[in-house]
Design a protein around this motif. Structure first.
Motif, PDB file in Angstrom:
ATOM      1  N   LEU A  90       0.780  -1.235   0.000  1.00  0.00           N
ATOM      2  CA  LEU A  90       0.000   0.000   0.000  1.00  0.00           C
ATOM      3  C   LEU A  90       0.818   1.295   0.000  1.00  0.00           C
ATOM      4  N   PRO A  91       1.831   1.460   0.871  1.00  0.00           N
ATOM      5  CA  PRO A  91       2.527   2.755   0.904  1.00  0.00           C
ATOM      6  C   PRO A  91       3.119   3.172  -0.441  1.00  0.00           C
ATOM      7  N   ALA A  92       3.857   2.267  -1.085  1.00  0.00           N
ATOM      8  CA  ALA A  92       4.471   2.611  -2.367  1.00  0.00           C
ATOM      9  C   ALA A  92       3.413   2.821  -3.444  1.00  0.00           C
ATOM     10  N   ALA A  93       2.302   2.078  -3.362  1.00  0.00           N
ATOM     11  CA  ALA A  93       1.232   2.248  -4.348  1.00  0.00           C
ATOM     12  C   ALA A  93       0.643   3.647  -4.262  1.00  0.00           C
ATOM     13  N   LEU A  94       0.410   4.126  -3.049  1.00  0.00           N
ATOM     14  CA  LEU A  94      -0.176   5.453  -2.867  1.00  0.00           C
ATOM     15  C   LEU A  94       0.794   6.553  -3.304  1.00  0.00           C
ATOM     16  N   VAL A  95       2.049   6.435  -2.871  1.00  0.00           N
ATOM     17  CA  VAL A  95       3.046   7.447  -3.237  1.00  0.00           C
ATOM     18  C   VAL A  95       3.283   7.440  -4.745  1.00  0.00           C
ATOM     19  N   GLY A  96       3.367   6.254  -5.342  1.00  0.00           N
ATOM     20  CA  GLY A  96       3.574   6.163  -6.776  1.00  0.00           C
ATOM     21  C   GLY A  96       2.417   6.745  -7.568  1.00  0.00           C
ATOM     22  N   LEU A  97       1.199   6.528  -7.082  1.00  0.00           N
ATOM     23  CA  LEU A  97       0.026   7.069  -7.768  1.00  0.00           C
ATOM     24  C   LEU A  97       0.021   8.593  -7.729  1.00  0.00           C
ATOM     25  N   LEU A  98       0.448   9.167  -6.597  1.00  0.00           N
ATOM     26  CA  LEU A  98       0.435  10.618  -6.435  1.00  0.00           C
ATOM     27  C   LEU A  98       1.555  11.305  -7.217  1.00  0.00           C
ATOM     28  N   PHE A  99       2.713  10.658  -7.287  1.00  0.00           N
ATOM     29  CA  PHE A  99       3.887  11.325  -7.863  1.00  0.00           C
ATOM     30  C   PHE A  99       4.397  10.644  -9.130  1.00  0.00           C
ATOM     31  N   HIS A 100       3.548   9.880  -9.791  1.00  0.00           N
ATOM     32  CA  HIS A 100       3.958   9.127 -10.975  1.00  0.00           C
ATOM     33  C   HIS A 100       4.561  10.033 -12.050  1.00  0.00           C
ATOM     34  N   LYS A 101       3.875  11.125 -12.383  1.00  0.00           N
ATOM     35  CA  LYS A 101       4.347  12.013 -13.448  1.00  0.00           C
ATOM     36  C   LYS A 101       5.656  12.695 -13.072  1.00  0.00           C
ATOM     37  N   ALA A 102       5.767  13.147 -11.828  1.00  0.00           N
ATOM     38  CA  ALA A 102       6.986  13.826 -11.391  1.00  0.00           C
ATOM     39  C   ALA A 102       8.183  12.882 -11.405  1.00  0.00           C
ATOM     40  N   ILE A 103       7.952  11.636 -11.006  1.00  0.00           N
ATOM     41  CA  ILE A 103       9.045  10.657 -10.993  1.00  0.00           C
ATOM     42  C   ILE A 103       9.566  10.434 -12.399  1.00  0.00           C
ATOM     43  N   LYS A 104       8.651  10.262 -13.360  1.00  0.00           N
ATOM     44  CA  LYS A 104       9.077  10.038 -14.744  1.00  0.00           C
ATOM     45  C   LYS A 104       9.753  11.270 -15.328  1.00  0.00           C
ATOM     46  N   ALA A 105       9.267  12.446 -14.933  1.00  0.00           N
ATOM     47  CA  ALA A 105       9.787  13.678 -15.524  1.00  0.00           C
ATOM     48  C   ALA A 105      11.177  14.042 -15.000  1.00  0.00           C
ATOM     49  N   TYR A 106      11.425  13.813 -13.711  1.00  0.00           N
ATOM     50  CA  TYR A 106      12.643  14.340 -13.088  1.00  0.00           C
ATOM     51  C   TYR A 106      13.663  13.287 -12.673  1.00  0.00           C
ATOM     52  N   LEU A 107      13.252  12.025 -12.520  1.00  0.00           N
ATOM     53  CA  LEU A 107      14.166  11.029 -11.970  1.00  0.00           C
ATOM     54  C   LEU A 107      14.599   9.978 -12.984  1.00  0.00           C
ATOM     55  N   PHE A 108      13.988   9.961 -14.169  1.00  0.00           N
ATOM     56  CA  PHE A 108      14.360   8.974 -15.177  1.00  0.00           C
ATOM     57  C   PHE A 108      15.530   9.500 -15.999  1.00  0.00           C
ATOM     58  N   GLY A 109      16.714   9.520 -15.382  1.00  0.00           N
ATOM     59  CA  GLY A 109      17.902   9.993 -16.073  1.00  0.00           C
ATOM     60  C   GLY A 109      19.155   9.461 -15.412  1.00  0.00           C
ATOM     61  N   PRO A 110      20.293   9.475 -16.110  1.00  0.00           N
ATOM     62  CA  PRO A 110      21.535   8.920 -15.562  1.00  0.00           C
ATOM     63  C   PRO A 110      21.986   9.565 -14.261  1.00  0.00           C
ATOM     64  N   GLY A 111      21.846  10.890 -14.137  1.00  0.00           N
ATOM     65  CA  GLY A 111      22.301  11.562 -12.923  1.00  0.00           C
ATOM     66  C   GLY A 111      21.580  11.101 -11.667  1.00  0.00           C
ATOM     67  N   PRO A 112      20.237  11.188 -11.624  1.00  0.00           N
ATOM     68  CA  PRO A 112      19.509  10.699 -10.443  1.00  0.00           C
ATOM     69  C   PRO A 112      19.749   9.216 -10.169  1.00  0.00           C
ATOM     70  N   VAL A 113      19.854   8.408 -11.225  1.00  0.00           N
ATOM     71  CA  VAL A 113      20.105   6.972 -11.040  1.00  0.00           C
ATOM     72  C   VAL A 113      21.456   6.754 -10.362  1.00  0.00           C
ATOM     73  N   ALA A 114      22.481   7.480 -10.798  1.00  0.00           N
ATOM     74  CA  ALA A 114      23.822   7.327 -10.221  1.00  0.00           C
ATOM     75  C   ALA A 114      23.833   7.674  -8.740  1.00  0.00           C
ATOM     76  N   VAL A 115      23.155   8.757  -8.370  1.00  0.00           N
ATOM     77  CA  VAL A 115      23.101   9.154  -6.955  1.00  0.00           C
ATOM     78  C   VAL A 115      22.432   8.073  -6.123  1.00  0.00           C
ATOM     79  N   ALA A 116      21.317   7.524  -6.621  1.00  0.00           N
ATOM     80  CA  ALA A 116      20.607   6.482  -5.881  1.00  0.00           C
ATOM     81  C   ALA A 116      21.435   5.210  -5.773  1.00  0.00           C
TER      82      ALA A 116
END
Length: 306
Positions: A90-116
């Motif tokens: 449930l927790p990840a489902a709710l957070v993912g539903l709320l921030f799905h667009k922002a995650i795809k827009a800002y975190l789908f890139g080499p820089g954020p992936v490298a930091v994580a």
């Protein structure tokens, strides 16, 4: 989008989905290397996880069948495990539903992936080091996942929404910190993958599936990627469970740090190169300021574009 690209993505997804190294992060890096920038390609990176989900269902089919029969008979252990999986989801489902667009827009890139990747690597090594100094290695069975532990693992899984963090890493480490053995935490992580990855796949396919299927070669890429990721993931699950019992998570932590450092260096180098090229172009030529003024005048003579 060629079928060979889908084979590469399927192999990588199957290899990394259940290893604590982030399958999504690896798929994003591979997609960037292959030149995939379209929405269809980003959708394939997520939907291809369905093959790995089916591999979990097949590998744990006996346990799942026992659990389903136990639920029908109102068996307490089966009911508690099913409720624990639901709470962990449930927790990840709710957070993912709320921030799905922002995650795809800002975190789908080499820089954020490298930091994580780097942050997760240090976390895994630290947790493993602390566990080695303790005689108690945690509750050994997946049936030992209480509702409190399931909820803690569910909140930990929210961090996996950042590509590069790794769903398996966050859930296994969350399970370890909640008092489970590494093997029990890994098994619960696999079972938790069924609703989590299944829901993410169905959600993204419903929103962007037409874009993927309408893209040139999209339907073929989807079919090939799903088949390959299923076959590879089925092989990886059994090997990974045996490996964890002997070596733990630390080797994967060092791999994450090394990969993240290389990706971060390449990403920063690619960002500074255009700036350096622009600065070089701005330097005066053989005719100094006269040439620059002439270039400006020529540019000014051109009509402006909307």
């Amino acid at each position: 989008m060629f079928w060979f690209d889908a084979v590469l993505l399927g192999v990588l997804e199957g290899l990394t989905e259940f290893l604590p190294v982030s399958s999504t992060g690896h798929l994003i890096l591979l997609g960037a290397w292959l030149g995939h920038q379209s929405e269809a390609a980003k959708t394939l990176d997520i939907v291809i996880q369905l093959g790995a989900v089916l591999a979990v269902v097949v590998y744990f089919r006996e346990r799942l069948a026992v659990t389903v029969r136990g639920i029908l008979r109102r068996d307490p252990d089966s009911l508690r495990l099913a409720l624990a999986i639901a709470l962990g989801f449930l927790p990840a489902a709710l957070v993912g539903l709320l921030f799905h667009k922002a995650i795809k827009a800002y975190l789908f890139g080499p820089g954020p992936v490298a930091v994580a990747l780097i942050a997760g690597g240090f976390l895994m090594i630290g947790v493993e080091s602390a566990r080695r100094r303790r005689p108690d290695q945690g509750a050994p069975r997946v049936e030992d996942v209480t509702l409190q532990r399931a909820l803690a693992i569910g909140f930990a899984q929210c961090f996996a929404l950042w590509p590069g963090a790794s769903r398996s890493m966050t859930t296994i480490v969350g399970g370890q910190l909640s008092g489970l053995s590494t093997a029990a935490a890994a098994e619960f992580s696999f079972l938790l993958a069924i609703p989590t990855l299944g829901a993410a796949t169905v959600f993204d396919l419903a929103r962007n599936g037409r874009t993927l299927l309408d893209a040139p070669g999209g339907a073929t890429a989807l079919a090939v990627g799903l088949a390959v990721s299923f076959a590879v993931a089925l092989l990886v699950i059994a090997v990974f469970l045996r490996y964890l019992k002997r070596y733990g998570l630390a080797p994967f932590g060092w791999y994450r740090i090394a990969l993240g450092a290389v990706v971060l260096w390449l990403w920063l180098a690619s960002r500074t190169a255009p700036a350096e090229a622009g600065a070089a172009a701005a330097q005066p030529g053989p005719h100094g300021d006269v040439a620059a003024a002439g270039a400006s005048a020529s540019a000014g003579d051109q009509p402006s574009r909307p």
